[in-house]
Design a protein around this motif. Structure first.
Motif, PDB file in Angstrom:
ATOM      1  N   ILE A 196       0.843  -1.192   0.000  1.00 15.70           N
ATOM      2  CA  ILE A 196       0.000   0.000   0.000  1.00 15.70           C
ATOM      3  C   ILE A 196       0.882   1.247   0.000  1.00 15.70           C
ATOM      4  N   SER A 197       1.817   1.311   0.952  1.00 17.97           N
ATOM      5  CA  SER A 197       2.652   2.498   1.135  1.00 17.97           C
ATOM      6  C   SER A 197       4.123   2.165   0.906  1.00 17.97           C
ATOM      7  N   TRP A 198       4.744   2.874  -0.024  1.00 14.77           N
ATOM      8  CA  TRP A 198       6.184   2.721  -0.264  1.00 14.77           C
ATOM      9  C   TRP A 198       6.985   3.196   0.946  1.00 14.77           C
ATOM     10  N   LEU A 199       6.619   4.333   1.511  1.00 13.08           N
ATOM     11  CA  LEU A 199       7.358   4.885   2.642  1.00 13.08           C
ATOM     12  C   LEU A 199       7.329   3.933   3.834  1.00 13.08           C
ATOM     13  N   LYS A 200       6.166   3.394   4.156  1.00 12.02           N
ATOM     14  CA  LYS A 200       6.075   2.475   5.292  1.00 12.02           C
ATOM     15  C   LYS A 200       6.871   1.198   5.031  1.00 12.02           C
ATOM     16  N   THR A 201       6.872   0.735   3.797  1.00 14.37           N
ATOM     17  CA  THR A 201       7.676  -0.440   3.451  1.00 14.37           C
ATOM     18  C   THR A 201       9.146  -0.188   3.747  1.00 14.37           C
ATOM     19  N   LEU A 202       9.644   0.981   3.336  1.00 16.28           N
ATOM     20  CA  LEU A 202      11.048   1.310   3.585  1.00 16.28           C
ATOM     21  C   LEU A 202      11.333   1.402   5.080  1.00 16.28           C
ATOM     22  N   LEU A 203      10.435   2.040   5.823  1.00 18.19           N
ATOM     23  CA  LEU A 203      10.646   2.193   7.264  1.00 18.19           C
ATOM     24  C   LEU A 203      10.701   0.832   7.959  1.00 18.19           C
ATOM     25  N   ILE A 204       9.797  -0.068   7.599  1.00 20.45           N
ATOM     26  CA  ILE A 204       9.773  -1.397   8.222  1.00 20.45           C
ATOM     27  C   ILE A 204      11.022  -2.186   7.847  1.00 20.45           C
ATOM     28  N   HIS A 205      11.325  -2.221   6.556  1.00 26.24           N
ATOM     29  CA  HIS A 205      12.420  -3.050   6.046  1.00 26.24           C
ATOM     30  C   HIS A 205      13.779  -2.546   6.533  1.00 26.24           C
ATOM     31  N   GLU A 206      14.031  -1.256   6.357  1.00 27.41           N
ATOM     32  CA  GLU A 206      15.357  -0.727   6.700  1.00 27.41           C
ATOM     33  C   GLU A 206      15.575  -0.693   8.211  1.00 27.41           C
ATOM     34  N   THR A 207      14.527  -0.436   8.979  1.00 26.44           N
ATOM     35  CA  THR A 207      14.686  -0.438  10.432  1.00 26.44           C
ATOM     36  C   THR A 207      14.994  -1.842  10.934  1.00 26.44           C
ATOM     37  N   ALA A 208      14.440  -2.864  10.283  1.00 22.10           N
ATOM     38  CA  ALA A 208      14.816  -4.242  10.626  1.00 22.10           C
ATOM     39  C   ALA A 208      16.321  -4.431  10.466  1.00 22.10           C
ATOM     40  N   HIS A 209      16.893  -3.877   9.399  1.00 16.82           N
ATOM     41  CA  HIS A 209      18.342  -3.992   9.202  1.00 16.82           C
ATOM     42  C   HIS A 209      19.120  -3.315  10.334  1.00 16.82           C
ATOM     43  N   ASN A 210      18.647  -2.168  10.793  1.00 20.32           N
ATOM     44  CA  ASN A 210      19.350  -1.500  11.889  1.00 20.32           C
ATOM     45  C   ASN A 210      19.387  -2.376  13.138  1.00 20.32           C
ATOM     46  N   TYR A 211      18.292  -3.064  13.410  1.00 17.19           N
ATOM     47  CA  TYR A 211      18.262  -3.946  14.582  1.00 17.19           C
ATOM     48  C   TYR A 211      19.055  -5.227  14.344  1.00 17.19           C
ATOM     49  N   GLN A 212      19.113  -5.701  13.117  1.00 21.83           N
ATOM     50  CA  GLN A 212      19.927  -6.884  12.813  1.00 21.83           C
ATOM     51  C   GLN A 212      21.412  -6.605  13.026  1.00 21.83           C
ATOM     52  N   LEU A 213      21.859  -5.431  12.586  1.00 27.83           N
ATOM     53  CA  LEU A 213      23.291  -5.141  12.507  1.00 27.83           C
ATOM     54  C   LEU A 213      23.858  -4.490  13.759  1.00 27.83           C
ATOM     55  N   ASN A 214      23.006  -3.997  14.635  1.00 28.29           N
ATOM     56  CA  ASN A 214      23.469  -3.206  15.770  1.00 28.29           C
ATOM     57  C   ASN A 214      24.087  -3.997  16.922  1.00 28.29           C
ATOM     58  N   PRO A 215      23.668  -5.237  17.228  1.00 31.13           N
ATOM     59  CA  PRO A 215      24.153  -5.889  18.450  1.00 31.13           C
ATOM     60  C   PRO A 215      25.638  -6.240  18.430  1.00 31.13           C
ATOM     61  N   LYS A 216      26.254  -6.126  19.621  1.00 34.54           N
ATOM     62  CA  LYS A 216      27.637  -6.566  19.862  1.00 34.54           C
ATOM     63  C   LYS A 216      27.586  -7.385  21.145  1.00 34.54           C
ATOM     64  N   GLU A 217      27.431  -8.692  21.021  1.00 32.77           N
ATOM     65  CA  GLU A 217      27.114  -9.526  22.175  1.00 32.77           C
ATOM     66  C   GLU A 217      28.301 -10.344  22.675  1.00 32.77           C
ATOM     67  N   ASN A 218      29.507  -9.969  22.276  1.00 32.83           N
ATOM     68  CA  ASN A 218      30.695 -10.643  22.802  1.00 32.83           C
ATOM     69  C   ASN A 218      31.699  -9.592  23.246  1.00 32.83           C
ATOM     70  N   ALA A 219      32.580  -9.984  24.146  1.00 30.87           N
ATOM     71  CA  ALA A 219      33.484  -9.028  24.793  1.00 30.87           C
ATOM     72  C   ALA A 219      34.423  -8.350  23.799  1.00 30.87           C
ATOM     73  N   LEU A 220      34.934  -9.092  22.816  1.00 26.77           N
ATOM     74  CA  LEU A 220      35.880  -8.508  21.866  1.00 26.77           C
ATOM     75  C   LEU A 220      35.207  -7.461  20.978  1.00 26.77           C
ATOM     76  N   SER A 221      33.988  -7.737  20.535  1.00 23.00           N
ATOM     77  CA  SER A 221      33.271  -6.758  19.706  1.00 23.00           C
ATOM     78  C   SER A 221      32.936  -5.512  20.510  1.00 23.00           C
ATOM     79  N   LYS A 222      32.488  -5.706  21.751  1.00 22.46           N
ATOM     80  CA  LYS A 222      32.153  -4.554  22.600  1.00 22.46           C
ATOM     81  C   LYS A 222      33.376  -3.684  22.849  1.00 22.46           C
ATOM     82  N   ALA A 223      34.497  -4.321  23.181  1.00 23.00           N
ATOM     83  CA  ALA A 223      35.709  -3.556  23.491  1.00 23.00           C
ATOM     84  C   ALA A 223      36.237  -2.826  22.262  1.00 23.00           C
ATOM     85  N   SER A 224      36.295  -3.520  21.130  1.00 21.08           N
ATOM     86  CA  SER A 224      36.816  -2.881  19.915  1.00 21.08           C
ATOM     87  C   SER A 224      35.881  -1.781  19.430  1.00 21.08           C
ATOM     88  N   HIS A 225      34.571  -1.976  19.584  1.00 25.40           N
ATOM     89  CA  HIS A 225      33.626  -0.927  19.194  1.00 25.40           C
ATOM     90  C   HIS A 225      33.791   0.299  20.081  1.00 25.40           C
TER      91      HIS A 225
END
Length: 499
Positions: free
Chosen positions: A111-140
């Motif tokens: 129905i809405s192109w804008l809402k599609t982008l918001l849903i899809h791209e925000t999913a990517h932000n949540y997929q890519l954001n976590p750093k759940e191990n000590a080495l990733s947290k420290a280096s970040h």
């Protein structure tokens, strides 16, 4: 500070997409979510922010995390008429949204192109954001948002999930895109037909899905096959389990082991679950019908057929050389091919010349959508329009791209006609299209509602001399052609692979 951030984001986008950067951007900011946009989008920003915040609340629960940095969202101006978007963690937790998606309304089944982008791209932000191990947290903490850094010869991964396969990243995003009441590619008969065809051909294998390949369906497999695979996982394990997978993947200090993470998270590894998915598709859709008939040509680009009084024509290509026009004479049935440099998109024949509906950079300050001739030159007067056809009086029917960031806004000549949730079929003085309300799809002739059915996928392809309307819509096993005549819908093709 915000100006520096915005310029950095747009500079990255410019390198990737050749975007045009406006000087007169505005800022709509708060602590966790900020927007950069131009004046033309001022009216939609409050709604956009409210909608995206609602999506983010759901994602926080299901992905099992809050973003550890402010989300920066750039809404590109209509000087950038691109049907695309992207999300990144580098250099900032951000996304760029391009508003020219009206020509993809049938493909995305939305129905809405804008809402599609918001849903899809925000999913990517949540997929890519976590750093759940000590080495990733420290280096970040030390180097910030980088895919990899080194301590001597020792690699560190501040953003471990950027190394996950696009099959899981895009597949999960398409699953999420299709669950918020806005349609999505998992409702597409085209997508279903492709997945079933690939499963029947034995082409859904771990090697072909997980890796980038030069085989059909190329990168589309990450979205469509990946999307249906993640729908299978969600039906088996639930949405929260599927979205929470990315937090589990980020626990790896060396993020290369998808099979291992799948087994720990789901109890079965990636290869086993992919095989189960293929088996389910083959069993569920064993009655899938392949279209029978004389083969005229093959193509690896999906462009609709069009016709006039004399011929049926389309654009075909092999993704290696320049696209060609295929034309079939309606009287003699003679097949002909025309060489040129047409940009990929729906083909129209106007005053004896073929034009493709596409988008390209037409000057240092504009990327424009419109009709492009055989040399790739934009037809004068078609700028900013998604051409749909021409009435018997010679009035153009088109979507105004600048005004269609939400849903396609239809114009006939210079006059606004209304909103559509499908492409438009023009037949003499009449226009045929679909509108969506909830999960009900309604077929219109001009302003008259003719019939409705459940689903998000359907578009008109022809009207015959008796007034019968032919449209493509979802079948039980894919996509096929139906006919509406005397208020009755009948299926007119046996094949489930008619797209």
């Amino acid at each position: 500070m915000y100006k520096t951030v915005f310029i950095s984001i747009i500079s990255s986008a410019s390198l990737l997409s050749s975007v045009v950067v406006p000087d007169d951007y505005l800022i709509f900011a708060d602590e966790n979510l900020s927007y950069f946009y131009t004046k033309e989008h001022s009216g939609i920003m409050p709604m956009t922010k409210k909608y995206q915040e609602g999506v983010m609340r759901i994602y926080e629960e299901e992905f099992g995390l809050e973003l550890d940095d402010e989300l920066l969202v750039g809404v590109a101006s209509s000087e950038n008429q691109i049907a695309n978007a992207y999300s990144t963690q580098i250099p900032f937790n951000s996304q760029i949204l391009y508003g020219a998606g009206a020509t993809y309304i049938d493909y995305f089944s939305i129905i809405s192109w804008l809402k599609t982008l918001l849903i899809h791209e925000t999913a990517h932000n949540y997929q890519l954001n976590p750093k759940e191990n000590a080495l990733s947290k420290a280096s970040h903490h030390i180097v910030g948002n980088r895919a990899v850094t080194f301590l001597g010869l020792f690699p560190l991964f501040p953003l471990p999930n950027v190394l996950e396969s696009s099959f899981n990243l895009e597949g999960n995003a398409v699953l999420n895109e299709s669950r918020f009441g806005n349609g999505g590619r998992l409702f597409s008969g085209y997508a279903m037909a492709e997945v079933i065809t690939m499963a029947r051909a034995g082409k859904i294998t771990p090697e072909l899905m997980y890796n980038i390949t030069l085989e059909f369906p190329y990168g589309e497999k990450f979205y469509l096959i990946g999307g249906f695979f993640h729908q299978f996982l969600a039906q088996k394990y639930g949405m929260e389990k599927v979205n929470n997978y990315f937090k589990a993947f980020a626990k790896q200090p060396f993020p290369f082991f998808t099979n291992d993470v799948f087994e720990k998270h789901y109890g079965e590894n990636f290869e086993v679950l992919l095989a189960e998915f293929v088996q389910e598709i083959q069993t569920k859709h064993h009655a899938f019908q392949v279209t029978q008939g004389a083969l005229l040509a093959t193509s690896q680009v999906a462009v609709p057929l069009n016709r006039n009084a004399d011929e049926i024509y389309t654009l075909i290509g092999d993704n290696k050389s320049a696209n060609r026009v295929l034309a079939l004479a309606r009287g003699s049935q003679k097949l002909s091919f025309h060489e040129g440099a047409w940009r990929q998109g729906e083909l129209f024949k106007i005053e004896g010349q073929y034009y493709s509906q596409s988008s390209a950079k037409t000057s240092p300050t504009a990327i424009e959508m419109g009709l492009f001739d055989k040399d790739g030159t934009l037809k004068k007067g078609s700028e900013g329009k998604a051409f749909q056809g021409m009435t018997a009086k010679g009035d153009e029917v088109y979507f105004d791209i600048e005004k269609s960031i939400e849903s396609p806004q239809v114009y006939i000549g210079d006059d606004f006609y209304g909103e559509s949730h499908s492409s438009i079929h023009v037949n003499k003085k009449d226009v045929y299209y679909f509108k969506q309300k909830g999960n009900q799809r309604t077929l219109y002739k001009n302003a008259e509602a003719l019939t409705s059915f459940e689903g998000y996928y359907g578009f008109v392809v022809d009207v015959d001399s008796s007034g019968a309307i032919y449209f493509i819509a979802t079948s039980k096993h894919g996509s096929t052609v139906y006919c509406l005549k005397n208020k009755t819908i009948k299926r007119v093709t046996l094949g489930d692979d008619v797209i």
